[in-house]
Motif scaffolding. Structure first.
Motif, mmCIF file in Angstrom:
data_model
loop_
_atom_site.group_PDB
_atom_site.id
_atom_site.type_symbol
_atom_site.label_atom_id
_atom_site.label_comp_id
_atom_site.label_asym_id
_atom_site.label_seq_id
_atom_site.Cartn_x
_atom_site.Cartn_y
_atom_site.Cartn_z
ATOM 1 N N THR A 33 0.824 -1.197 0.000
ATOM 2 C CA THR A 33 0.000 0.000 0.000
ATOM 3 C C THR A 33 0.867 1.260 0.000
ATOM 4 O O THR A 33 2.001 1.255 0.460
ATOM 5 C CB THR A 33 -0.925 0.046 1.229
ATOM 6 N N VAL A 34 0.297 2.335 -0.509
ATOM 7 C CA VAL A 34 0.914 3.655 -0.434
ATOM 8 C C VAL A 34 -0.015 4.558 0.369
ATOM 9 O O VAL A 34 -1.216 4.641 0.080
ATOM 10 C CB VAL A 34 1.161 4.262 -1.829
ATOM 11 N N VAL A 35 0.534 5.188 1.390
ATOM 12 C CA VAL A 35 -0.214 6.144 2.204
ATOM 13 C C VAL A 35 0.269 7.545 1.831
ATOM 14 O O VAL A 35 1.468 7.824 1.853
ATOM 15 C CB VAL A 35 0.000 5.893 3.707
ATOM 16 N N ILE A 81 4.623 10.607 1.074
ATOM 17 C CA ILE A 81 4.068 9.276 0.857
ATOM 18 C C ILE A 81 4.845 8.243 1.659
ATOM 19 O O ILE A 81 6.021 8.424 1.965
ATOM 20 C CB ILE A 81 4.073 8.887 -0.639
ATOM 21 N N THR A 82 4.144 7.176 2.003
ATOM 22 C CA THR A 82 4.742 6.030 2.682
ATOM 23 C C THR A 82 4.374 4.770 1.898
ATOM 24 O O THR A 82 3.188 4.531 1.646
ATOM 25 C CB THR A 82 4.212 5.883 4.123
ATOM 26 N N TYR A 83 5.382 4.004 1.514
ATOM 27 C CA TYR A 83 5.165 2.746 0.805
ATOM 28 C C TYR A 83 5.406 1.599 1.768
ATOM 29 O O TYR A 83 6.483 1.486 2.363
ATOM 30 C CB TYR A 83 6.131 2.650 -0.388
ATOM 31 N N ILE A 84 4.389 0.750 1.945
ATOM 32 C CA ILE A 84 4.464 -0.373 2.884
ATOM 33 C C ILE A 84 4.336 -1.677 2.101
ATOM 34 O O ILE A 84 3.227 -2.086 1.739
ATOM 35 C CB ILE A 84 3.356 -0.290 3.945
ATOM 36 N N PRO A 85 5.445 -2.356 1.828
ATOM 37 C CA PRO A 85 5.385 -3.588 1.044
ATOM 38 C C PRO A 85 5.181 -4.826 1.925
ATOM 39 O O PRO A 85 6.039 -5.155 2.745
ATOM 40 C CB PRO A 85 6.748 -3.625 0.352
ATOM 41 N N ASP A 86 4.046 -5.465 1.793
ATOM 42 C CA ASP A 86 3.791 -6.773 2.403
ATOM 43 C C ASP A 86 4.173 -6.830 3.877
ATOM 44 O O ASP A 86 4.899 -7.719 4.326
ATOM 45 C CB ASP A 86 4.532 -7.859 1.617
ATOM 46 N N ARG A 87 3.732 -5.850 4.649
ATOM 47 C CA ARG A 87 3.896 -5.810 6.110
ATOM 48 C C ARG A 87 5.356 -5.794 6.557
ATOM 49 O O ARG A 87 5.655 -6.161 7.690
ATOM 50 C CB ARG A 87 3.178 -6.996 6.762
ATOM 51 N N ASP A 88 6.273 -5.371 5.709
ATOM 52 C CA ASP A 88 7.698 -5.388 6.055
ATOM 53 C C ASP A 88 8.146 -3.983 6.456
ATOM 54 O O ASP A 88 8.430 -3.141 5.600
ATOM 55 C CB ASP A 88 8.529 -5.910 4.892
ATOM 56 N N PHE A 89 8.233 -3.727 7.772
ATOM 57 C CA PHE A 89 8.613 -2.401 8.262
ATOM 58 C C PHE A 89 10.003 -1.998 7.790
ATOM 59 O O PHE A 89 10.270 -0.818 7.532
ATOM 60 C CB PHE A 89 8.559 -2.373 9.798
ATOM 61 N N ASN A 90 10.901 -2.947 7.667
ATOM 62 C CA ASN A 90 12.285 -2.648 7.290
ATOM 63 C C ASN A 90 12.458 -2.350 5.813
ATOM 64 O O ASN A 90 13.569 -2.049 5.370
ATOM 65 C CB ASN A 90 13.194 -3.809 7.701
ATOM 66 N N ASP A 105 -1.146 -2.011 -4.469
ATOM 67 C CA ASP A 105 -2.516 -2.507 -4.507
ATOM 68 C C ASP A 105 -3.548 -1.430 -4.208
ATOM 69 O O ASP A 105 -4.687 -1.529 -4.649
ATOM 70 C CB ASP A 105 -2.679 -3.658 -3.504
ATOM 71 N N ALA A 106 -3.160 -0.411 -3.436
ATOM 72 C CA ALA A 106 -4.109 0.647 -3.084
ATOM 73 C C ALA A 106 -3.356 1.873 -2.597
ATOM 74 O O ALA A 106 -2.245 1.771 -2.068
ATOM 75 C CB ALA A 106 -5.091 0.166 -2.018
ATOM 76 N N ILE A 107 -3.979 3.041 -2.781
ATOM 77 C CA ILE A 107 -3.445 4.310 -2.290
ATOM 78 C C ILE A 107 -4.469 4.889 -1.317
ATOM 79 O O ILE A 107 -5.657 5.007 -1.647
ATOM 80 C CB ILE A 107 -3.189 5.299 -3.441
ATOM 81 N N PHE A 121 -8.195 5.800 -2.288
ATOM 82 C CA PHE A 121 -9.172 5.934 -1.213
ATOM 83 C C PHE A 121 -8.761 7.078 -0.299
ATOM 84 O O PHE A 121 -7.613 7.532 -0.311
ATOM 85 C CB PHE A 121 -9.240 4.645 -0.376
ATOM 86 N N VAL A 122 -9.688 7.545 0.534
ATOM 87 C CA VAL A 122 -9.345 8.462 1.620
ATOM 88 C C VAL A 122 -9.379 7.670 2.924
ATOM 89 O O VAL A 122 -9.961 6.580 3.003
ATOM 90 C CB VAL A 122 -10.297 9.677 1.686
#
Length: 391
Positions: free
Chosen positions: A168-170, A179-188, A304-306, A332-333
């Protein structure tokens, strides 16, 4: 623990206050928003802050630091009253303060490479007026560890928006967009950075072109009636920050008064109407966000989603332009998944204070460029401070 988060962003409209109930710790922390409100600055203060951010005198900075401390104190007390909770039942305040200057580019000074940032709203005043322990001044520790001191909200973005087997991108659209890109729950493997202007340039142009009658383009209504000027949008998108590789952060120094002056010059020379000019700078915000996602995020993997939050998420023209520019990915918001778009940043600083008191790092080195994780913030204790610290 009940914690208050306080912040005034680069839009300098007022103080966002969030009262949050927090449980757990670290990336397993869970937050519940009890109350949120924005308390507007007194008339004329926004202009004073913007002025002091670019050409302020030391005596004015000194004065505003303590004046804003009083206003932040009032905001903390007001959110408790609005929530109908006794102030004695609030354990902690996390205050970001008001950024008046941010210099993420390293400058050589003798044998040192110096990055710097400055937030005001004196936390000692907040602690004294409220009787609550305050954690403040979060960004400098990340900078001391080699980072840019921003963006910091990816830590909370991860807690709220990580999804198994999805990326996801926040997007947060405040005065500046990030923006924050979060790939597959991987914080690192988080990537996060500023993309360029958010509401800052739009608000400034609306204020200028309406002779101060309006301060914002509510909902993007004016922009929706104009046409994007090809020359102006091309000029704006050529700004070097837009194509700069992350990590990167920016602020009013790049997209404030200097850029407004440049835009007004082009509007006059090219005889661009007010509606078209506002439509074009609105497109600049939307296009610069999507350009950064396409160039620096999609090269890493699928999205997959923004999810869009911040004050700019209420600008329907920005959202429509973003969706048109990246039609394959749904936009989405925050409200679509149950979060308050405007409250997220204030909630983040409540969380940072909470983690600091537990000696838990809460920066995101892959986002800021820091060499390692750090415990952020400086603690200003209330008088019976020891009673709230776990031995």
């Amino acid at each position: 623990m009940r914690v208050i988060g306080l912040i005034s962003g680069t839009s300098t409209d007022g103080i966002d206050a969030a009262l949050v109930d927090i449980k757990g710790k670290g990336l397993n922390s869970r937050l519940k928003l009890i109350a949120y409100k924005t308390y507007p600055y007194p008339k004329g203060l926004k202009e004073r802050i913007i002025n002091v951010s670019t050409k302020g005198r030391v005596d004015e900075i000194c004065h505003l630091n303590f004046y804003l401390g009083e206003l932040f104190s009032d905001a903390a007390k007001a959110i408790v009253r609005d929530a109908k909770i006794k102030i004695e039942n609030v354990a902690l305040i996390g205050s970001h303060g008001q950024t008046i200057h941010h210099i993420p580019e390293a400058k050589k000074e003798g044998n040192f490479s110096i990055r710097s940032t400055l937030q005001i709203a004196e936390p000692s005043v907040i602690a004294e007026r409220t009787g609550i322990t305050v954690v403040a001044d979060f960004r400098p520790r990340d900078i001391a560890a080699g980072g840019e001191g921003a963006p910091l909200t990816p830590y909370l973005h991860y807690i709220f928006f990580n999804q198994p087997k999805k990326s996801t991108v926040v997007v947060n659209i405040g005065g500046i967009s990030n923006i924050t890109y979060i790939p597959d729950r991987d914080f690192n493997k988080i990537a996060a950075f500023d993309t360029g202007p958010g509401n800052m340039l739009i608000d400034a142009l609306v204020h200028s072109l309406t002779n101060g009658k309006k301060g914002i383009d509510k909902g993007g209504a004016i922009a929706s009636k104009g046409n994007i000027n090809d020359y102006l949008i091309s000029h704006l998108m050529s700004h070097p920050f837009i194509n700069k590789r992350p990590p990167k952060t920016t602020g009013r120094e790049a997209f404030g008064a200097v850029m407004l002056k440049d835009v007004l010059r082009i509007i006059k020379n090219k005889r661009i109407s007010a509606k078209d000019a506002i439509a074009t700078v609105t497109a600049f915000t939307a296009f610069s966000i999507i350009h950064n996602i396409k160039r620096f995020i999609l090269s890493r993997g699928d999205v997959d989603a923004i999810f869009v939050g911040g004050g700019g998420s209420r600008n329907k023209t920005i959202l429509n332009l973003m969706q048109e520019a990246i039609d394959a990915v749904p936009v989405f918001v925050f409200e679509d998944v149950g979060y308050n778009s405007k409250a997220i940043e204030a909630m983040a600083f409540a969380l940072f204070a909470y983690e600091t008191m537990q000696n838990i790092p809460s920066n995101c080195p892959t986002a800021t460029g820091a060499r390692h994780s750090v415990v952020m913030g400086k603690i200003v204790p209330r008088r019976n401070f020891i009673s709230i610290v776990k031995r």
